[in-house]
Write a protein that holds these residues in place. Structure first.
Motif, PDB file in Angstrom:
ATOM      1  N   GLU A  90       0.829  -1.211   0.000  1.00 18.27           N
ATOM      2  CA  GLU A  90       0.000   0.000   0.000  1.00 18.27           C
ATOM      3  C   GLU A  90       0.860   1.256   0.000  1.00 18.27           C
ATOM      4  O   GLU A  90       0.559   2.235  -0.691  1.00 18.27           O
ATOM      5  N   ILE A  93       2.306   1.845  -3.522  1.00 21.33           N
ATOM      6  CA  ILE A  93       1.329   2.462  -4.430  1.00 21.33           C
ATOM      7  C   ILE A  93       1.117   3.939  -4.080  1.00 21.33           C
ATOM      8  O   ILE A  93       1.030   4.801  -4.966  1.00 21.33           O
ATOM      9  N   LEU A  94       1.070   4.236  -2.784  1.00 26.73           N
ATOM     10  CA  LEU A  94       0.872   5.617  -2.345  1.00 26.73           C
ATOM     11  C   LEU A  94       2.012   6.522  -2.795  1.00 26.73           C
ATOM     12  O   LEU A  94       1.784   7.647  -3.274  1.00 26.73           O
ATOM     13  N   ARG A  96       4.104   6.020  -5.324  1.00 25.91           N
ATOM     14  CA  ARG A  96       4.106   6.147  -6.785  1.00 25.91           C
ATOM     15  C   ARG A  96       3.052   7.134  -7.263  1.00 25.91           C
ATOM     16  O   ARG A  96       3.281   7.894  -8.215  1.00 25.91           O
ATOM     17  N   ASP A  97       1.894   7.129  -6.634  1.00 26.42           N
ATOM     18  CA  ASP A  97       0.862   8.109  -6.993  1.00 26.42           C
ATOM     19  C   ASP A  97       1.277   9.524  -6.598  1.00 26.42           C
ATOM     20  O   ASP A  97       0.972  10.488  -7.307  1.00 26.42           O
ATOM     21  N   ALA A  98       1.981   9.653  -5.465  1.00 24.96           N
ATOM     22  CA  ALA A  98       2.402  10.980  -5.015  1.00 24.96           C
ATOM     23  C   ALA A  98       3.455  11.584  -5.937  1.00 24.96           C
ATOM     24  O   ALA A  98       3.562  12.810  -6.045  1.00 24.96           O
ATOM     25  N   GLN A  99       4.231  10.742  -6.616  1.00 31.42           N
ATOM     26  CA  GLN A  99       5.231  11.257  -7.545  1.00 31.42           C
ATOM     27  C   GLN A  99       4.610  11.928  -8.767  1.00 31.42           C
ATOM     28  O   GLN A  99       5.270  12.703  -9.445  1.00 31.42           O
ATOM     29  N   LEU A 100       3.347  11.635  -9.019  1.00 33.91           N
ATOM     30  CA  LEU A 100       2.648  12.234 -10.165  1.00 33.91           C
ATOM     31  C   LEU A 100       1.856  13.473  -9.769  1.00 33.91           C
ATOM     32  O   LEU A 100       1.083  13.990 -10.574  1.00 33.91           O
ATOM     33  N   ASN A 101       2.050  13.955  -8.549  1.00 32.39           N
ATOM     34  CA  ASN A 101       1.320  15.119  -8.072  1.00 32.39           C
ATOM     35  C   ASN A 101       1.738  16.366  -8.849  1.00 32.39           C
ATOM     36  O   ASN A 101       2.908  16.527  -9.219  1.00 32.39           O
ATOM     37  N   ASN A 107       5.851  16.834  -5.132  1.00 30.84           N
ATOM     38  CA  ASN A 107       6.434  15.839  -6.033  1.00 30.84           C
ATOM     39  C   ASN A 107       7.875  15.523  -5.648  1.00 30.84           C
ATOM     40  O   ASN A 107       8.286  14.346  -5.608  1.00 30.84           O
ATOM     41  N   LYS A 114      10.361   7.897  -1.945  1.00 28.30           N
ATOM     42  CA  LYS A 114      10.384   6.643  -2.727  1.00 28.30           C
ATOM     43  C   LYS A 114      11.800   6.090  -2.819  1.00 28.30           C
ATOM     44  O   LYS A 114      12.018   4.857  -2.769  1.00 28.30           O
TER      45      LYS A 114
END
Length: 359
Positions: A90, A93-94, A96-101, A107, A114
């Motif tokens: 979890e 995934i969290l 990886r999603d935050a890197q696309l902020n 970011n 990460k």
């Protein structure tokens, strides 16, 4: 109350932001009371703008996931080993999603986090294999869910290699716990000779043994192991209040060997919080004035302290129960007194009415 930030503890940052966001309206209202409020803040760090409060809420929501994960895996009164890998996936995934902020600062922070995560948990080959075994022993996950999670965290080739290695280790572990063949045969063997006075229950067991022997002669020996049957069954549903220990207790007659493995593997804590707190307790016992105490005396003092606390708690509970009983007695006495006076008043008014009637 506002919590102060500690630069070496990120959870204090979350607690500070969680409390500070409730004071957003307070800044606006304080300006109504003091006209120089904004000017005085401008001399220092400045006045918190609307964008600042948005960043506070976004960062607070982001750190909340890590705070809750820390609390879950640091628990000592429930099983944690079966959920540790799920929590890691979890977090992966969290991040990886935050890197696309879209926020640049957010970011950059997520990228650094990460990199730190990959340093410890990025390579699945370096993970403890027992962590995967605990996941397999969770009837909600087993091999299917674990294979899916590994393929999401790394390449499919690495996931396949890890799954093959895990299966081999599972069967080796199962063989270690499996009882010897002669012991099972001696337990299941039943005498074919029946005396006249033998109870009917023994006759029933004899018939079952003969039936099992006949089935083996016709169909051959069932080579499907206990582990294969467990893995072939459908996974349990993911529910929040699932009690894994209760599940293994109920299903231990079906999986006697696997239940023993689960008993040993699931008992392993994934966090060192409990052991560190034990050392902290020992530090309060073994201070600079008691540095010559032997290990046995220190252990006795720590255990005695724990027993005294538990006994004092039980004494408090006993006192509360006694007080409740006393209150019940007082309440019953008042009710009886009320009934007595009611009867006396009825008798009094009846006598008065009889006297007035005679007059």
């Amino acid at each position: 109350m506002l919590c102060l930030d500690v630069c070496t503890r990120w959870n204090s940052t979350y607690l500070m932001l969680d409390t500070a966001q409730n004071f957003e309206r307070a800044f606006e209202r304080f300006e109504e009371q003091d006209t120089n409020f904004r000017a005085e803040l401008e001399r220092g760090e400045g006045w918190p703008s609307v964008d600042d409060w948005d960043n506070v809420r976004n960062l607070r929501d982001f750190l909340e996931h890590f705070y809750e994960v820390t609390l879950r895996i640091s628990g000592t009164s429930y099983v944690t080993s079966n959920n540790f890998f799920d929590e890691l996936s979890e977090i992966d995934i969290l991040l990886r999603d935050a890197q696309l902020n879209s926020n640049i600062d957010f970011n950059v922070m997520a990228i650094k986090m990460k990199e730190k995560y990959d340093k410890y948990w990025g390579d699945i080959d370096k993970m403890n294999l027992l962590m995967f075994v605990a996941c397999v022993l969770d009837p909600r996950q087993k091999l299917k869910y674990l294979e899916f999670a590994l393929s999401e965290m790394s390449s499919s080739e690495k996931a396949c290699e890890m799954m093959q290695k895990l299966k081999e280790s599972l069967y080796e572990l199962f063989d270690e716990y499996k009882p010897p063949l002669h012991s099972t045969c001696s337990q299941s063997s039943v005498s074919t000779h029946v005396s006249i006075g033998e109870p009917q229950q023994k006759m029933k067991r004899r018939m079952q043994a003969l039936y099992k022997k006949r089935e083996l002669e016709i169909c051959g020996e069932d080579k499907t192991s206990e582990l294969d049957k467990y893995l072939a069954e459908a996974n349990e549903e993911f529910v929040e209040d699932f009690d894994i220990l209760l599940w293994w207790k109920v299903n231990s007659p079906r999986f006697p060997t696997l239940s023993k493995i689960a008993r040993d593997v699931l008992a392993i804590p994934v966090s060192t919080v409990a052991s560190e707190s034990a050392f902290s307790t020992g530090g309060r016992v073994l201070d600079q004035y008691r540095s010559s105490l032997t290990p046995k005396i220190v252990q006795a003092l720590v255990c005695t302290q724990d027993w005294i606390r538990r006994s004092s708690l039980q004494e408090d509970i006993k006192k509360i129960e006694e007080q409740i009983q006393e209150l019940d007695k007082i309440e019953n006495g008042l009710m009886q007194m009320e009934i007595f006076w009611r009867d006396e008043m009825n008798i009094f008014w009846k006598d008065e009415m009889d006297i007035n009637g005679e007059c």
